[in-house]
Scaffold this motif. Sequence first.
Motif, PDB file in Angstrom:
ATOM      1  N   PHE A   4       0.839  -1.168   0.422  1.00  0.00           N
ATOM      2  CA  PHE A   4       0.226   0.027  -0.275  1.00  0.00           C
ATOM      3  C   PHE A   4       1.004   1.027  -0.118  1.00  0.00           C
ATOM      4  O   PHE A   4       0.135   2.061  -0.400  1.00  0.00           O
ATOM      5  N   ALA A   5       2.058   1.665   0.520  1.00  0.00           N
ATOM      6  CA  ALA A   5       2.550   2.584   0.801  1.00  0.00           C
ATOM      7  C   ALA A   5       2.996   2.194  -0.986  1.00  0.00           C
ATOM      8  O   ALA A   5       3.999   3.328  -0.945  1.00  0.00           O
ATOM      9  N   LYS A   6       3.793   1.638  -1.422  1.00  0.00           N
ATOM     10  CA  LYS A   6       4.760   1.913  -2.666  1.00  0.00           C
ATOM     11  C   LYS A   6       3.473   2.336  -3.683  1.00  0.00           C
ATOM     12  O   LYS A   6       3.321   2.747  -5.052  1.00  0.00           O
ATOM     13  N   ARG A   7       2.090   1.696  -3.593  1.00  0.00           N
ATOM     14  CA  ARG A   7       1.168   2.271  -4.367  1.00  0.00           C
ATOM     15  C   ARG A   7       1.099   3.614  -4.061  1.00  0.00           C
ATOM     16  O   ARG A   7       0.476   4.397  -5.235  1.00  0.00           O
ATOM     17  N   ALA A   8       0.554   3.773  -2.915  1.00  0.00           N
ATOM     18  CA  ALA A   8       0.326   5.523  -2.641  1.00  0.00           C
ATOM     19  C   ALA A   8       1.712   5.837  -3.452  1.00  0.00           C
ATOM     20  O   ALA A   8       1.380   7.537  -4.262  1.00  0.00           O
ATOM     21  N   GLU A   9       2.475   5.932  -3.260  1.00  0.00           N
ATOM     22  CA  GLU A   9       3.443   6.821  -4.336  1.00  0.00           C
ATOM     23  C   GLU A   9       3.548   7.272  -5.016  1.00  0.00           C
ATOM     24  O   GLU A   9       4.250   7.496  -5.499  1.00  0.00           O
ATOM     25  N   ARG A  10       3.262   5.188  -5.791  1.00  0.00           N
ATOM     26  CA  ARG A  10       2.891   5.723  -7.588  1.00  0.00           C
ATOM     27  C   ARG A  10       2.177   6.922  -7.417  1.00  0.00           C
ATOM     28  O   ARG A  10       2.040   7.329  -8.717  1.00  0.00           O
ATOM     29  N   LEU A  11       0.791   6.877  -7.476  1.00  0.00           N
ATOM     30  CA  LEU A  11      -0.335   7.218  -6.997  1.00  0.00           C
ATOM     31  C   LEU A  11      -0.053   8.939  -7.087  1.00  0.00           C
ATOM     32  O   LEU A  11      -0.174   9.818  -7.854  1.00  0.00           O
ATOM     33  N   VAL A  12       1.000   9.041  -6.417  1.00  0.00           N
ATOM     34  CA  VAL A  12       0.779  10.826  -5.750  1.00  0.00           C
ATOM     35  C   VAL A  12       1.923  11.491  -6.860  1.00  0.00           C
ATOM     36  O   VAL A  12       1.623  12.266  -7.090  1.00  0.00           O
ATOM     37  N   ALA A  13       3.037  10.811  -6.797  1.00  0.00           N
ATOM     38  CA  ALA A  13       3.970  10.699  -9.127  1.00  0.00           C
ATOM     39  C   ALA A  13       2.486  10.652  -9.891  1.00  0.00           C
ATOM     40  O   ALA A  13       3.345  10.786 -10.915  1.00  0.00           O
ATOM     41  N   LEU A  14       2.129  10.266 -10.194  1.00  0.00           N
ATOM     42  CA  LEU A  14       1.070   9.782 -11.341  1.00  0.00           C
ATOM     43  C   LEU A  14       0.074  10.977 -11.392  1.00  0.00           C
ATOM     44  O   LEU A  14      -0.625  11.429 -12.709  1.00  0.00           O
ATOM     45  N   ALA A  15      -0.329  11.119 -10.567  1.00  0.00           N
ATOM     46  CA  ALA A  15      -0.940  12.438 -10.257  1.00  0.00           C
ATOM     47  C   ALA A  15      -1.253  13.942 -10.833  1.00  0.00           C
ATOM     48  O   ALA A  15      -2.092  14.286 -11.769  1.00  0.00           O
ATOM     49  N   PRO A  16       0.127  14.683 -10.490  1.00  0.00           N
ATOM     50  CA  PRO A  16      -0.086  15.921 -10.910  1.00  0.00           C
ATOM     51  C   PRO A  16       0.268  16.363 -12.824  1.00  0.00           C
ATOM     52  O   PRO A  16       0.728  15.108 -13.119  1.00  0.00           O
ATOM     53  N   GLY A  17      -0.837  16.848 -13.338  1.00  0.00           N
ATOM     54  CA  GLY A  17      -1.466  16.907 -14.444  1.00  0.00           C
ATOM     55  C   GLY A  17      -2.161  16.154 -14.582  1.00  0.00           C
ATOM     56  O   GLY A  17      -2.232  16.324 -16.668  1.00  0.00           O
ATOM     57  N   HIS A  18      -2.023  14.969 -14.054  1.00  0.00           N
ATOM     58  CA  HIS A  18      -3.458  14.158 -15.505  1.00  0.00           C
ATOM     59  C   HIS A  18      -4.294  14.267 -15.482  1.00  0.00           C
ATOM     60  O   HIS A  18      -5.145  15.996 -14.259  1.00  0.00           O
ATOM     61  N   GLU A  19      -5.440  14.394 -16.318  1.00  0.00           N
ATOM     62  CA  GLU A  19      -7.151  14.483 -16.313  1.00  0.00           C
ATOM     63  C   GLU A  19      -7.715  13.922 -15.048  1.00  0.00           C
ATOM     64  O   GLU A  19      -8.633  14.345 -15.237  1.00  0.00           O
ATOM     65  N   LEU A  20      -7.675  13.003 -14.239  1.00  0.00           N
ATOM     66  CA  LEU A  20      -7.288  12.893 -13.574  1.00  0.00           C
ATOM     67  C   LEU A  20      -6.957  12.966 -12.033  1.00  0.00           C
ATOM     68  O   LEU A  20      -6.779  12.222 -11.325  1.00  0.00           O
ATOM     69  N   GLU A  21      -6.595  14.328 -11.923  1.00  0.00           N
ATOM     70  CA  GLU A  21      -5.856  14.489 -11.001  1.00  0.00           C
ATOM     71  C   GLU A  21      -6.495  14.052  -9.344  1.00  0.00           C
ATOM     72  O   GLU A  21      -6.268  14.023  -9.053  1.00  0.00           O
TER      73      GLU A  21
END
Length: 275
Positions: A4-21
């Motif tokens: 879950f920690a790894k998943r949260a880290e990846r989601l935080v990295a993916l979010a900025p500028g994404h159309e589903l931010e």
Amino acid sequence: MTVFAKRAERLVALAPGHELEGFLKMIAALVAAQHAAIAGLPPGMLPGRAAGAPLDPVTLKRDETWRVALARILERIDVAALPEPAQQARAALAAMSAGDLEVLADRFLSGDVKPGQAAEMVFVAAALQVAWTRMAALLDAAQLDPDDAGECPACGSPPVAGMIAPGGTKFGHRHLHCSLCATSWRYVRTRCVHCGSTDKISFRQFAGTSYLRAECCQACQGYSKVFYVESARTLEPLADDLASLGLDVLVGEEGFSRVANPFVLGVMAEPDGNN
């Protein structure tokens, strides 16, 4: 570091500028709460040896561990990251009886999620993932028999995605990743995860995207996502699946379907008779 920690880290990295931010940030907060909830849960129960997937929700008697996880998630999530419907769902779940919560769990685990329940089911799914992921981590690997199946050998749930990493042959190996308990298992490449067919398999992808393709089966009209691990790219199957919902829309328009990511059940179109 937990899954879950790894998943949260990846989601935080993916979010900025994404159309589903905003959505990705909300799920990142939810997954961070999952990480906080998993520590110190009650011992719970593990099944004895049995035929089939030992943690199959259909046959496993569920204890209260998942409800403890749910209470912790509701308490520890960053409320500022939640839109109004999610905040309302959080409050409603906190006030529900144990019996009503168990009904929601049954509906989620059977895939019977209605659009009006989607906001509540996100939290229910998160809590069930915590309980099942912890149980799966305690299993003896010798108990599991992948049998080259498209369903999780630990709990029988569908995979959220497959990942192909270098190794074995020059083409690499594919591992499927469970949508419920996070177990991964080997599965043959270019073979439908729904019906097992190796005929009439084709691929779809966005132009310029080399790390992700949809494997589409003409035999059953099912599809699955395949991520290609590259040395310069960090991938997490559930997080990257959510960040690539546009591909689901693309292949859905061609008539292909799959069981949706647990966090969009009741929102994404569900397959007709496709498991």
